[in-house]
Motif scaffolding. Structure first.
Motif, PDB file in Angstrom:
ATOM      1  N   ASP A  67      48.701  41.183  43.673  1.00 18.12           N
ATOM      2  CA  ASP A  67      50.432  41.486  42.801  1.00 18.12           C
ATOM      3  C   ASP A  67      50.634  42.560  41.970  1.00 18.12           C
ATOM      4  N   SER A  68      52.410  43.635  41.804  1.00 21.61           N
ATOM      5  CA  SER A  68      52.094  44.456  41.681  1.00 21.61           C
ATOM      6  C   SER A  68      52.384  44.069  39.639  1.00 21.61           C
ATOM      7  N   SER A  69      51.812  43.694  38.910  1.00 20.59           N
ATOM      8  CA  SER A  69      51.442  43.477  37.837  1.00 20.59           C
ATOM      9  C   SER A  69      50.085  44.368  37.204  1.00 20.59           C
ATOM     10  N   GLU A  70      50.286  44.116  35.539  1.00 17.16           N
ATOM     11  CA  GLU A  70      49.110  45.070  34.599  1.00 17.16           C
ATOM     12  C   GLU A  70      47.750  43.763  34.501  1.00 17.16           C
ATOM     13  N   ASP A  71      48.328  42.500  35.088  1.00 19.10           N
ATOM     14  CA  ASP A  71      47.320  41.885  34.818  1.00 19.10           C
ATOM     15  C   ASP A  71      46.035  41.464  36.100  1.00 19.10           C
ATOM     16  N   CYS A  72      47.359  42.017  37.480  1.00 11.02           N
ATOM     17  CA  CYS A  72      46.348  42.123  38.579  1.00 11.02           C
ATOM     18  C   CYS A  72      46.059  43.177  38.463  1.00 11.02           C
ATOM     19  N   TRP A  73      46.108  44.547  37.955  1.00  7.41           N
ATOM     20  CA  TRP A  73      45.683  45.565  38.471  1.00  7.41           C
ATOM     21  C   TRP A  73      44.380  45.975  37.415  1.00  7.41           C
ATOM     22  N   ALA A  74      43.864  45.134  36.294  1.00  7.64           N
ATOM     23  CA  ALA A  74      43.522  44.669  34.994  1.00  7.64           C
ATOM     24  C   ALA A  74      41.913  44.445  36.437  1.00  7.64           C
ATOM     25  N   ARG A  75      42.850  43.066  36.975  1.00 11.73           N
ATOM     26  CA  ARG A  75      41.317  42.910  37.262  1.00 11.73           C
ATOM     27  C   ARG A  75      40.932  43.279  38.770  1.00 11.73           C
ATOM     28  N   ASN A  76      41.597  44.285  39.277  1.00 10.85           N
ATOM     29  CA  ASN A  76      40.661  45.035  40.787  1.00 10.85           C
ATOM     30  C   ASN A  76      40.221  46.197  40.624  1.00 10.85           C
ATOM     31  N   ARG A  77      40.548  46.780  38.804  1.00 14.49           N
ATOM     32  CA  ARG A  77      39.660  48.120  37.910  1.00 14.49           C
ATOM     33  C   ARG A  77      38.398  47.516  37.983  1.00 14.49           C
ATOM     34  N   ARG A  78      37.075  47.364  39.240  1.00  7.73           N
ATOM     35  CA  ARG A  78      35.534  46.591  38.216  1.00  7.73           C
ATOM     36  C   ARG A  78      35.163  46.839  39.306  1.00  7.73           C
TER      37      ARG A  78
END
Length: 184
Positions: A163-174
Motif C-alpha cells: 500500500d502507498s500509506s504511511e503505515d505501510c511505508w513504516a513497516r517497510n523501513r526495517r
C-alpha cells in the motif's frame, strides 16, 4: 514550745512518709526480639535446568537453518523516514537479538536493510545498506562476533506491504535478521 514544734515536725514527717506511695513496679522488659528470618535462598540450578538448556542448544544445532528462521528467534527493527539511526525503542530489540545470538553461538545471520517505495532504486539501495550496517555494528558492539554476521541491502525491492500509506511505508523501513547458516 520548742518541744511542741519538735513533736509536730516529727508527726508531720511520719504522716507524710505514710502517705507517700511507692511507684508501681516497672513492667518486665520485653523479651529480646527474635532475629529477622532471612528470605529463603533461591533454588539452586538443578541438573534438569542445565540439561534443558543443553538440550535446547543441541536441538537447535541439529535443526535446519530454514526451520530456525521460521521459528522467529530474531525480531526486526524499524527506522524513521530517510534515516539509518537506531531508534531508542529498537535498542532493547537488538539487545534481545544479541542475547539470542550469543546463546546460540553457532548461528550465522544476514542483516537485511529495507526501505519504503519512495525514492530511486539507487538511493534506497544505499539507504538500505546504511540501515543494515548500523544494525550490524550495534550487534557487534553488544558482543556478537562479526564473523557470524553479514549485511545486504534490498532497498525498496522486497516490501512487506504494497500500500502507498504511511503505515505501510513504516513497516517497510526495517532491518530484518535472517538465519542463513551455522558455524558448525
Amino acid at each position: 514550745m520548742r518541744q511542741t514544734a519538735w513533736v509536730v515536725a516529727l508527726v508531720a514527717a511520719v504522716a507524710l512518709g505514710a502517705c507517700h506511695k511507692n511507684p508501681p513496679p516497672a513492667p518486665p522488659a520485653p523479651p529480646p526480639a527474635a532475629p529477622a528470618t532471612p528470605p529463603p535462598a533461591p533454588a539452586p540450578t538443578t541438573p534438569r535446568d542445565v540439561a534443558s538448556q543443553q538440550d535446547e542448544y543441541a536441538k537447535l544445532l541439529q535443526t535446519a537453518t530454514d526451520e530456525i528462521e521460521r521459528m522467529g528467534l530474531l525480531a526486526e527493527i524499524h527506522f524513521d523516514f530517510d534515516k539509518a539511526d537506531i531508534r531508542e525503542t529498537d535498542k532493547p530489540v537488538l539487545q534481545k537479538n544479541a542475547e539470542v545470538l550469543k546463546k546460540f553461538d553457532f548461528l550465522k545471520i544476514t542483516v537485511e536493510g529495507h526501505c519504503d517505495e519512495r525514492g530511486t532504486v539507487e538511493y534506497n539501495l544505499a539507504l538500505g545498506d546504511k540501515r543494515a550496517k548500523t544494525a550490524y555494528d550495534y550487534l557487534v558492539s553488544l558482543g556478537v562476533k562479526a564473523d557470524r554476521l553479514k549485511t545486504v541491502s534490498y532497498g525498496k525491492e522486497v516490501p512487506l506491504c504494497q500500500d502507498s500509506s504511511e503505515d505501510c511505508w513504516a513497516r517497510n523501513r526495517r532491518a530484518h535478521f535472517t538465519v542463513t547458516g551455522k558455524t558448525r
